[in-house]
Enzyme design. Structure first.
Site, PDB file in Angstrom:
ATOM      1  N   HIS A  37     -16.391 -15.029 -10.230  1.00  0.00           N
ATOM      2  CA  HIS A  37     -15.459 -16.009  -9.668  1.00  0.00           C
ATOM      3  C   HIS A  37     -15.543 -17.346 -10.407  1.00  0.00           C
ATOM      4  O   HIS A  37     -14.535 -17.958 -10.718  1.00  0.00           O
ATOM      5  CB  HIS A  37     -15.768 -16.252  -8.176  1.00  0.00           C
ATOM      6  N   TYR A  80      -9.863 -19.627  -0.871  1.00  0.00           N
ATOM      7  CA  TYR A  80     -10.456 -18.706   0.110  1.00  0.00           C
ATOM      8  C   TYR A  80      -9.599 -18.522   1.366  1.00  0.00           C
ATOM      9  O   TYR A  80      -9.431 -17.395   1.834  1.00  0.00           O
ATOM     10  CB  TYR A  80     -11.899 -19.106   0.441  1.00  0.00           C
ATOM     11  N   GLU A 126     -20.937 -20.630  -5.342  1.00  0.00           N
ATOM     12  CA  GLU A 126     -20.103 -20.952  -6.508  1.00  0.00           C
ATOM     13  C   GLU A 126     -20.142 -22.441  -6.844  1.00  0.00           C
ATOM     14  O   GLU A 126     -20.164 -22.813  -8.019  1.00  0.00           O
ATOM     15  CB  GLU A 126     -18.662 -20.459  -6.274  1.00  0.00           C
ATOM     16  N   TYR A 135     -21.252 -13.436 -20.374  1.00  0.00           N
ATOM     17  CA  TYR A 135     -19.876 -13.290 -20.858  1.00  0.00           C
ATOM     18  C   TYR A 135     -19.112 -14.606 -20.689  1.00  0.00           C
ATOM     19  O   TYR A 135     -19.556 -15.502 -19.978  1.00  0.00           O
ATOM     20  CB  TYR A 135     -19.163 -12.169 -20.091  1.00  0.00           C
ATOM     21  N   ARG A 143      -9.480 -12.712 -19.164  1.00  0.00           N
ATOM     22  CA  ARG A 143     -10.347 -11.546 -19.383  1.00  0.00           C
ATOM     23  C   ARG A 143     -11.767 -12.007 -19.689  1.00  0.00           C
ATOM     24  O   ARG A 143     -11.955 -13.039 -20.338  1.00  0.00           O
ATOM     25  CB  ARG A 143      -9.876 -10.717 -20.579  1.00  0.00           C
ATOM     26  N   TYR A 169     -15.233 -11.347 -21.726  1.00  0.00           N
ATOM     27  CA  TYR A 169     -15.832 -10.672 -22.879  1.00  0.00           C
ATOM     28  C   TYR A 169     -17.277 -11.132 -23.025  1.00  0.00           C
ATOM     29  O   TYR A 169     -17.569 -12.333 -22.934  1.00  0.00           O
ATOM     30  CB  TYR A 169     -15.051 -10.987 -24.164  1.00  0.00           C
ATOM     31  N   THR A 194     -21.722  -4.570 -26.852  1.00  0.00           N
ATOM     32  CA  THR A 194     -21.541  -6.003 -27.137  1.00  0.00           C
ATOM     33  C   THR A 194     -22.588  -6.917 -26.475  1.00  0.00           C
ATOM     34  O   THR A 194     -23.179  -7.726 -27.180  1.00  0.00           O
ATOM     35  CB  THR A 194     -20.100  -6.493 -26.860  1.00  0.00           C
ATOM     36  N   PRO A 195     -22.847  -6.817 -25.161  1.00  0.00           N
ATOM     37  CA  PRO A 195     -23.891  -7.713 -24.616  1.00  0.00           C
ATOM     38  C   PRO A 195     -25.263  -7.366 -25.175  1.00  0.00           C
ATOM     39  O   PRO A 195     -26.127  -8.241 -25.321  1.00  0.00           O
ATOM     40  CB  PRO A 195     -23.839  -7.468 -23.102  1.00  0.00           C
TER      41      PRO A 195
HETATM   42  C1  HEM Z   1     -13.378 -10.239  -8.345  1.00  0.00           C
HETATM   43  C2  HEM Z   1     -14.960 -10.053  -3.783  1.00  0.00           C
HETATM   44  C3  HEM Z   1     -12.531 -14.130  -2.769  1.00  0.00           C
HETATM   45  C4  HEM Z   1     -10.387 -13.856  -7.103  1.00  0.00           C
HETATM   46  C5  HEM Z   1     -14.036  -9.863  -7.191  1.00  0.00           C
HETATM   47  C6  HEM Z   1     -14.907  -8.717  -7.102  1.00  0.00           C
HETATM   48  C7  HEM Z   1     -15.343  -8.653  -5.827  1.00  0.00           C
HETATM   49  C8  HEM Z   1     -14.749  -9.760  -5.113  1.00  0.00           C
HETATM   50  C9  HEM Z   1     -16.293  -7.621  -5.263  1.00  0.00           C
HETATM   51  C10 HEM Z   1     -15.266  -7.772  -8.260  1.00  0.00           C
HETATM   52  C11 HEM Z   1     -16.441  -8.387  -8.973  1.00  0.00           C
HETATM   53  C12 HEM Z   1     -16.734  -7.837 -10.334  1.00  0.00           C
HETATM   54  O1  HEM Z   1     -15.796  -7.577 -11.087  1.00  0.00           O
HETATM   55  O2  HEM Z   1     -17.909  -7.713 -10.682  1.00  0.00           O
HETATM   56  C13 HEM Z   1     -14.451 -11.146  -3.106  1.00  0.00           C
HETATM   57  C14 HEM Z   1     -14.749 -11.489  -1.733  1.00  0.00           C
HETATM   58  C15 HEM Z   1     -14.066 -12.638  -1.450  1.00  0.00           C
HETATM   59  C16 HEM Z   1     -13.339 -13.006  -2.652  1.00  0.00           C
HETATM   60  C17 HEM Z   1     -15.670 -10.692  -0.814  1.00  0.00           C
HETATM   61  C18 HEM Z   1     -14.008 -13.416  -0.159  1.00  0.00           C
HETATM   62  C19 HEM Z   1     -15.035 -13.607   0.643  1.00  0.00           C
HETATM   63  C20 HEM Z   1     -11.740 -14.416  -3.860  1.00  0.00           C
HETATM   64  C21 HEM Z   1     -10.826 -15.534  -3.945  1.00  0.00           C
HETATM   65  C22 HEM Z   1     -10.208 -15.435  -5.171  1.00  0.00           C
HETATM   66  C23 HEM Z   1     -10.751 -14.279  -5.848  1.00  0.00           C
HETATM   67  C24 HEM Z   1     -10.615 -16.597  -2.882  1.00  0.00           C
HETATM   68  C25 HEM Z   1      -9.151 -16.348  -5.738  1.00  0.00           C
HETATM   69  C26 HEM Z   1      -7.943 -16.330  -5.308  1.00  0.00           C
HETATM   70  C27 HEM Z   1     -10.993 -12.821  -7.786  1.00  0.00           C
HETATM   71  C28 HEM Z   1     -10.594 -12.404  -9.114  1.00  0.00           C
HETATM   72  C29 HEM Z   1     -11.466 -11.366  -9.480  1.00  0.00           C
HETATM   73  C30 HEM Z   1     -12.371 -11.179  -8.369  1.00  0.00           C
HETATM   74  C31 HEM Z   1      -9.435 -12.967  -9.926  1.00  0.00           C
HETATM   75  C32 HEM Z   1     -11.449 -10.567 -10.778  1.00  0.00           C
HETATM   76  C33 HEM Z   1     -10.720  -9.325 -10.443  1.00  0.00           C
HETATM   77  C34 HEM Z   1      -9.894  -8.790 -11.528  1.00  0.00           C
HETATM   78  O3  HEM Z   1      -8.838  -9.369 -11.761  1.00  0.00           O
HETATM   79  O4  HEM Z   1     -10.295  -7.786 -12.080  1.00  0.00           O
HETATM   80  N1  HEM Z   1     -13.965 -10.483  -5.982  1.00  0.00           N
HETATM   81  N2  HEM Z   1     -13.602 -12.086  -3.628  1.00  0.00           N
HETATM   82  N3  HEM Z   1     -11.678 -13.700  -5.024  1.00  0.00           N
HETATM   83  N4  HEM Z   1     -12.059 -12.070  -7.380  1.00  0.00           N
HETATM   84 FE1  HEM Z   1     -12.875 -12.129  -5.534  1.00  0.00          FE
END
Ligand code: HEM
Length: 402
Positions: free
Chosen positions: A85, A95, A137, A190, A206, A208, A279-280
């Site tokens: 995040h 959130y 965060e 990354y 993305r 990397y 890569t890593p």
């Molecule tokens: C990725 C959980 C809130 C944006 C993820 C992942 C999890 C997760 C498990 C995958 C992590 C990984 O790739 O290793 C959560 C939980 C939230 C939350 C439990 C609330 C309590 C948010 C919020 C945003 C957000 C508020 C922004 C609007 C993203 C984005 C990704 C991500 C952009 C990358 C996913 C992708 O595009 O592949 N989150 N998240 N998340 N989260 Fe959250």
């Protein structure tokens, strides 16, 4: 803290949500992107298409809910997600947007089962879970900005050099346009790259891995061009970087992030890679050789043409007694047979792996696609009985489950 009654309701309804978790989160994403299309600038559209992200979020909200009384139990997982995040610049004010749409989706999918009482309880629980993420965060944002050479947000880098490492992997050497110093990242971390692609409505972000050791005046990423298959669409960003971004062009990056990082604990290190998962590990390898630290590097690839950094790693292995290098290809050709480092055809198995390992206790790091990770983890922990504290892995893409 939450009311005991709220906790009771959340726990009692978690199994219903579990059953319909993927349905709910799929609906959640549709709902959220239609209400807040600007969020399409940060979510990975390909992950949406193949349904990976819905699962990751569904699983993590549920896992958090099940641990609602002791959220500290899931702190390591929260941290891993929080790194992602922070790397993506997710902000506290986003959130409530996620929460509103998640609860709305629960209501709409569950229908009558979602009474006001149930929804209110989950709303409270979400608030508590979200606050844990926001706090973790916040600390990470501050840390990334205050470290020497660190920064907030996105920082422009110029592509200094583009080097082909295999038929599908190309390295980009990136220097900050401000000419100032770079932070001392940890090998295995990354960066997020922002791609503004002409003709695309939204930004694409993305992650990397940094593929060279820290302490240089550049960052290096090594990107696999994803040409797509029957199962997966071609990589929007990887093809853009390979085909359209050249020396002199600018890319914006967020500061290094991630908790898959090298810790030797004064033990020899074993690195095992599958495909572009190297890569890593290249960053870890280059760090270890600078310190003359004993390292065994085992690389699996489909074949020589798809195998990156082989000439480089062979050269280092030739020169250094501290390095032990071994390669496994799906199929070994006549040419490969003349190469002393190509030692195995097919897949890595327990017998071969065991024959390569240092006699002392070692730390194990591996990275690659999911089937490779599952197989390697099983060999190490179940067949070779390596304690799991010394086994570390990461794969690319959202975590499948907690
Ligand atoms: C990725 C959980 C809130 C944006 C993820 C992942 C999890 C997760 C498990 C995958 C992590 C990984 O790739 O290793 C959560 C939980 C939230 C939350 C439990 C609330 C309590 C948010 C919020 C945003 C957000 C508020 C922004 C609007 C993203 C984005 C990704 C991500 C952009 C990358 C996913 C992708 O595009 O592949 N989150 N998240 N998340 N989260 Fe959250």
């Amino acid at each position: 803290t939450l009311d005991p009654q709220v906790i009771e309701i959340v726990k009692a309804t978690a199994p219903i949500l579990e059953e319909r978790g993927t349905e709910i989160t799929k609906h959640f994403y549709k709902r959220m992107f239609s209400n807040n299309p600007e969020l399409l600038n940060i979510f990975n559209h390909t992950h949406q298409k193949i349904g990976r992200q819905p699962q990751a979020l569904a699983n993590s909200v549920l896992a958090a809910a099940k641990n609602i009384e002791q959220l500290e139990n899931i702190l390591p997982v929260v941290k891993q997600i929080a790194h992602k995040h922070r790397s993506l610049q997710v902000k506290p004010e986003q959130y409530p947007i996620v929460g509103e749409n998640l609860l709305g989706a629960m209501k709409e999918v569950l229908g009558e089962a979602a009474t006001d009482e149930v929804i209110n309880a989950w709303e409270e629980a979400y608030g508590v879970i979200a606050q844990v993420f926001i706090d973790v965060e916040q600390e990470m944002y501050e840390e990334a900005a205050k470290m020497e050479g660190g920064w907030y947000g996105f920082r422009p880098f110029v592509i200094d050099k583009k080097v082909k490492e295999s038929d599908v992997i190309t390295s980009f050497y990136l220097r900050p346009t401000d000419g100032k110093e770079l932070p001392q990242f940890q090998p295995g971390q990354y960066v997020t790259v922002k791609a503004e692609i002409p003709g695309e409505e939204y930004l694409h972000l993305r992650q990397y891995s940094l593929s060279d050791a820290p302490g240089k005046d550049y960052f290096r990423i090594s990107v696999k061009r994803e040409d797509g298959s029957e199962e997966y669409p071609p990589g929007v960003v990887s093809t853009f970087l390979h085909e359209k971004m050249n020396e002199g062009d600018i890319l914006e990056l967020t500061a290094p992030a991630g908790d898959f990082v090298l810790q030797t604990n004064n033990k020899p290190v074993v690195l095992i890679s599958g495909g572009v998962g190297l890569t890593p590990l290249m960053s870890m390898f280059n760090t270890l050789i600078e310190e003359d630290h004993p390292v065994t590097f085992i690389q699996a690839a489909q074949n020589r043409h798809l195998h990156a950094f082989h000439d480089y790693t062979s050269k280092v292995a030739n020169e250094k007694d501290t390095v032990s290098y071994h390669v496994c290809y799906d199929r070994v050709t006549e040419e490969d047979k003349k190469d002393p480092y190509v030692q195995k055809e097919g897949r890595i198995d327990a017998e071969w792996l065991q024959s390569l390992l240092p006699s002392e206790e070692a730390e194990y790091y591996f990275c690659g696609p999911v089937p490779f990770l599952k197989a390697t983890n099983q060999i190490l922990t179940e067949e070779l009985n390596i304690p799991s504290e010394r086994v570390h892995f990461e794969f690319f893409g959202p975590a499948a489950s907690l």
